[in-house]
Design a protein around this motif. Sequence first.
Motif, PDB file in Angstrom:
ATOM      1  N   GLU A 198      13.765   9.770   1.782  1.00  0.00           N
ATOM      2  CA  GLU A 198      13.060  10.272   2.956  1.00  0.00           C
ATOM      3  C   GLU A 198      11.604  10.608   2.662  1.00  0.00           C
ATOM      4  OE1 GLU A 198      15.120  13.318   5.015  1.00  0.00           O
ATOM      5  OE2 GLU A 198      17.048  12.303   4.972  1.00  0.00           O
ATOM      6  N   ALA A 199      11.136  10.277   1.471  1.00  0.00           N
ATOM      7  CA  ALA A 199       9.750  10.573   1.120  1.00  0.00           C
ATOM      8  C   ALA A 199       8.833   9.443   1.572  1.00  0.00           C
ATOM      9  CB  ALA A 199       9.624  10.769  -0.388  1.00  0.00           C
ATOM     10  N   LEU A 200       7.596   9.798   1.894  1.00  0.00           N
ATOM     11  CA  LEU A 200       6.608   8.786   2.237  1.00  0.00           C
ATOM     12  C   LEU A 200       6.093   8.124   0.972  1.00  0.00           C
ATOM     13  CD1 LEU A 200       4.458  10.686   4.898  1.00  0.00           C
ATOM     14  CD2 LEU A 200       6.386   9.152   5.294  1.00  0.00           C
ATOM     15  N   PHE A 201       5.514   6.930   1.146  1.00  0.00           N
ATOM     16  CA  PHE A 201       4.842   6.295   0.028  1.00  0.00           C
ATOM     17  C   PHE A 201       3.663   7.150  -0.414  1.00  0.00           C
ATOM     18  CE2 PHE A 201       6.594   2.117   1.482  1.00  0.00           C
ATOM     19  CZ  PHE A 201       7.176   1.761   0.281  1.00  0.00           C
ATOM     20  N   PRO A 202       3.466   7.329  -1.739  1.00  0.00           N
ATOM     21  CA  PRO A 202       2.180   7.870  -2.182  1.00  0.00           C
ATOM     22  C   PRO A 202       1.079   6.880  -1.796  1.00  0.00           C
ATOM     23  CG  PRO A 202       3.817   7.941  -3.953  1.00  0.00           C
ATOM     24  CD  PRO A 202       4.398   7.109  -2.849  1.00  0.00           C
ATOM     25  N   CYS A 203      -0.028   7.386  -1.285  1.00  0.00           N
ATOM     26  CA  CYS A 203      -1.076   6.492  -0.783  1.00  0.00           C
ATOM     27  C   CYS A 203      -1.610   5.553  -1.862  1.00  0.00           C
ATOM     28  CB  CYS A 203      -2.210   7.319  -0.189  1.00  0.00           C
ATOM     29  SG  CYS A 203      -1.741   8.217   1.323  1.00  0.00           S
ATOM     30  N   SER A 204      -1.489   5.951  -3.128  1.00  0.00           N
ATOM     31  CA  SER A 204      -2.007   5.117  -4.211  1.00  0.00           C
ATOM     32  C   SER A 204      -0.949   4.215  -4.836  1.00  0.00           C
ATOM     33  CB  SER A 204      -2.615   6.010  -5.301  1.00  0.00           C
ATOM     34  OG  SER A 204      -1.627   6.917  -5.798  1.00  0.00           O
ATOM     35  N   ALA A 205       0.308   4.299  -4.335  1.00  0.00           N
ATOM     36  CA  ALA A 205       1.397   3.556  -4.982  1.00  0.00           C
ATOM     37  C   ALA A 205       1.298   2.058  -4.739  1.00  0.00           C
ATOM     38  CB  ALA A 205       2.742   4.083  -4.499  1.00  0.00           C
ATOM     39  N   ILE A 206       1.010   1.660  -3.499  1.00  0.00           N
ATOM     40  CA  ILE A 206       0.867   0.250  -3.172  1.00  0.00           C
ATOM     41  C   ILE A 206      -0.306   0.083  -2.208  1.00  0.00           C
ATOM     42  CG2 ILE A 206       3.318  -0.261  -3.486  1.00  0.00           C
ATOM     43  CD1 ILE A 206       3.611  -0.284  -0.433  1.00  0.00           C
ATOM     44  N   ASP A 207      -0.762  -1.135  -2.095  1.00  0.00           N
ATOM     45  CA  ASP A 207      -1.832  -1.436  -1.150  1.00  0.00           C
ATOM     46  C   ASP A 207      -1.191  -1.630   0.219  1.00  0.00           C
ATOM     47  OD1 ASP A 207      -3.915  -2.380   0.360  1.00  0.00           O
ATOM     48  OD2 ASP A 207      -4.650  -3.793  -1.148  1.00  0.00           O
ATOM     49  N   LEU A 208      -1.108  -0.538   0.991  1.00  0.00           N
ATOM     50  CA  LEU A 208      -0.423  -0.606   2.279  1.00  0.00           C
ATOM     51  C   LEU A 208      -1.151  -1.499   3.265  1.00  0.00           C
ATOM     52  CD1 LEU A 208       1.024   2.927   3.127  1.00  0.00           C
ATOM     53  CD2 LEU A 208       2.259   0.761   2.996  1.00  0.00           C
ATOM     54  N   ARG A 209      -2.483  -1.551   3.176  1.00  0.00           N
ATOM     55  CA  ARG A 209      -3.232  -2.413   4.091  1.00  0.00           C
ATOM     56  C   ARG A 209      -2.811  -3.870   3.895  1.00  0.00           C
ATOM     57  NH1 ARG A 209      -8.554   0.178   5.759  1.00  0.00           N
ATOM     58  NH2 ARG A 209      -9.194  -1.951   6.231  1.00  0.00           N
ATOM     59  N   ALA A 210      -2.799  -4.310   2.634  1.00  0.00           N
ATOM     60  CA  ALA A 210      -2.407  -5.689   2.345  1.00  0.00           C
ATOM     61  C   ALA A 210      -0.937  -5.914   2.674  1.00  0.00           C
ATOM     62  CB  ALA A 210      -2.679  -6.013   0.879  1.00  0.00           C
ATOM     63  N   THR A 211      -0.102  -4.911   2.411  1.00  0.00           N
ATOM     64  CA  THR A 211       1.324  -5.034   2.680  1.00  0.00           C
ATOM     65  C   THR A 211       1.596  -5.202   4.170  1.00  0.00           C
ATOM     66  OG1 THR A 211       1.898  -3.708   0.740  1.00  0.00           O
ATOM     67  CG2 THR A 211       3.565  -3.897   2.460  1.00  0.00           C
ATOM     68  N   LEU A 212       0.937  -4.406   4.996  1.00  0.00           N
ATOM     69  CA  LEU A 212       1.146  -4.505   6.435  1.00  0.00           C
ATOM     70  C   LEU A 212       0.625  -5.827   6.979  1.00  0.00           C
ATOM     71  CD1 LEU A 212       0.317  -0.893   7.669  1.00  0.00           C
ATOM     72  CD2 LEU A 212       2.544  -1.901   7.134  1.00  0.00           C
ATOM     73  N   ASP A 213      -0.520  -6.272   6.469  1.00  0.00           N
ATOM     74  CA  ASP A 213      -1.049  -7.561   6.891  1.00  0.00           C
ATOM     75  C   ASP A 213      -0.045  -8.674   6.583  1.00  0.00           C
ATOM     76  OD1 ASP A 213      -3.731  -9.151   7.622  1.00  0.00           O
ATOM     77  OD2 ASP A 213      -2.783 -10.188   5.937  1.00  0.00           O
ATOM     78  N   GLN A 214       0.541  -8.629   5.390  1.00  0.00           N
ATOM     79  CA  GLN A 214       1.511  -9.649   4.991  1.00  0.00           C
ATOM     80  C   GLN A 214       2.766  -9.593   5.865  1.00  0.00           C
ATOM     81  OE1 GLN A 214       2.755  -9.351   0.896  1.00  0.00           O
ATOM     82  NE2 GLN A 214       4.226 -11.035   1.059  1.00  0.00           N
ATOM     83  N   ILE A 215       3.270  -8.387   6.132  1.00  0.00           N
ATOM     84  CA  ILE A 215       4.470  -8.239   6.944  1.00  0.00           C
ATOM     85  C   ILE A 215       4.249  -8.752   8.360  1.00  0.00           C
ATOM     86  CG2 ILE A 215       5.949  -6.518   8.062  1.00  0.00           C
ATOM     87  CD1 ILE A 215       5.795  -4.859   5.543  1.00  0.00           C
ATOM     88  N   ILE A 216       3.104  -8.420   8.939  1.00  0.00           N
ATOM     89  CA  ILE A 216       2.808  -8.859  10.312  1.00  0.00           C
ATOM     90  C   ILE A 216       2.647 -10.372  10.370  1.00  0.00           C
ATOM     91  CG2 ILE A 216       1.066  -8.755  12.139  1.00  0.00           C
ATOM     92  CD1 ILE A 216       0.676  -5.794  11.377  1.00  0.00           C
ATOM     93  N   MET A 217       2.024 -10.957   9.356  1.00  0.00           N
ATOM     94  CA  MET A 217       1.891 -12.410   9.332  1.00  0.00           C
ATOM     95  C   MET A 217       3.245 -13.090   9.125  1.00  0.00           C
ATOM     96  SD  MET A 217      -1.102 -13.089  10.191  1.00  0.00           S
ATOM     97  CE  MET A 217      -0.998 -14.869   9.940  1.00  0.00           C
ATOM     98  N   GLU A 218       4.160 -12.427   8.417  1.00  0.00           N
ATOM     99  CA  GLU A 218       5.525 -12.957   8.300  1.00  0.00           C
ATOM    100  C   GLU A 218       6.179 -13.028   9.681  1.00  0.00           C
ATOM    101  OE1 GLU A 218       7.250 -14.098   5.800  1.00  0.00           O
ATOM    102  OE2 GLU A 218       6.221 -13.457   3.983  1.00  0.00           O
TER     103      GLU A 218
END
Length: 324
Positions: free
Chosen positions: A104-124
């Motif tokens: 139930e924890a959020l991602f640490p902001c520095s753990a992954i590149d969420l901007r790139a991850t969301l872009d990839q997911i939306i393009m999928e």
Amino acid sequence: MLKNTPKPASLSHRMRPLVTNPSRQPRARTSMTSPFTFSRHSIAKFTRPDQNEDRVLSLPRSGLGAVFDGVGGEDGYIGSLVASQTIRAHWKKVLSTHPRVSSEALFPCSAIDLRATLDQIIMEAHERLCAESVRRTKDDGSPLRPCTTIALVALCQDPDSTACKLICAHVGDSRIYLRHANGTFERVTDDDGFFSLLVARQMLTPEDARRIDQASEPSQLSHLERSYFDRRNGITQALGDRVDPSVHITEVPFESGDRVLLCTDGVHDNLTDEEIAEVLGEKARTSVARKMVLRALDVSRQETQGILRSKQDDISALVISRNY
């Protein structure tokens, strides 16, 4: 592309006696069990209540929320459904690949590149919709073109402090608004729509585009501006379209007492930003999305009365409140 397009419970004559179990102790009530509250509500256009072409994706435990507005009847119904399912499935893969402190924890902001991850997911999701258009046809044999807008947010947190961010992504004219704890209010997204096209062509200034978009009376608009206003539902890109979309991504701080709204155009076409801010400022965290949708519905029902902003449409809202 341009998109234009309970029965009351019966009452017993006798009241049943209240039965208590002395072995059970009442649960302790907590005023707030989570730092975030997700409130969602979606209704179909009241003239076709059996088919809602909007979708709301709400994943409070992993800090993801999105709204989708399908484009074009049967195509749009499939577009928003498939896109929502695809986003959910790929977000689940991200969660499994990048373990968090707890489920139930959020991602640490520095753990992954969420901007790139969301872009990839939306393009999928976009690519999945394009694939659907290749393999499916309608009942009359014509090709299916399932398209949808998307407005999405992912929450992340600084593990060394209480600081939290919203990573916001969108394609089309579904919007994201942010109301701060101090009452200030902002629109986070700019539509991929007709007004943006006029601004890009220098036919309108951004200020005039916003003024026309927010008009509530015909007298506020010139004849030309009214023609622009009547075309405000046109969008210039969507997931599933023949041309790959550009995903707009930004990030904003999300502090204690803040609220973020994700909504389809059924909300913001019927309500002005000022009216949206008013509803978003109401205290009830769990029912604010429902109140937003019902207020927009009230306006949409007045379309035959010549109300300028009134538009019959599916109406959806997701509100995320940061409690502390």
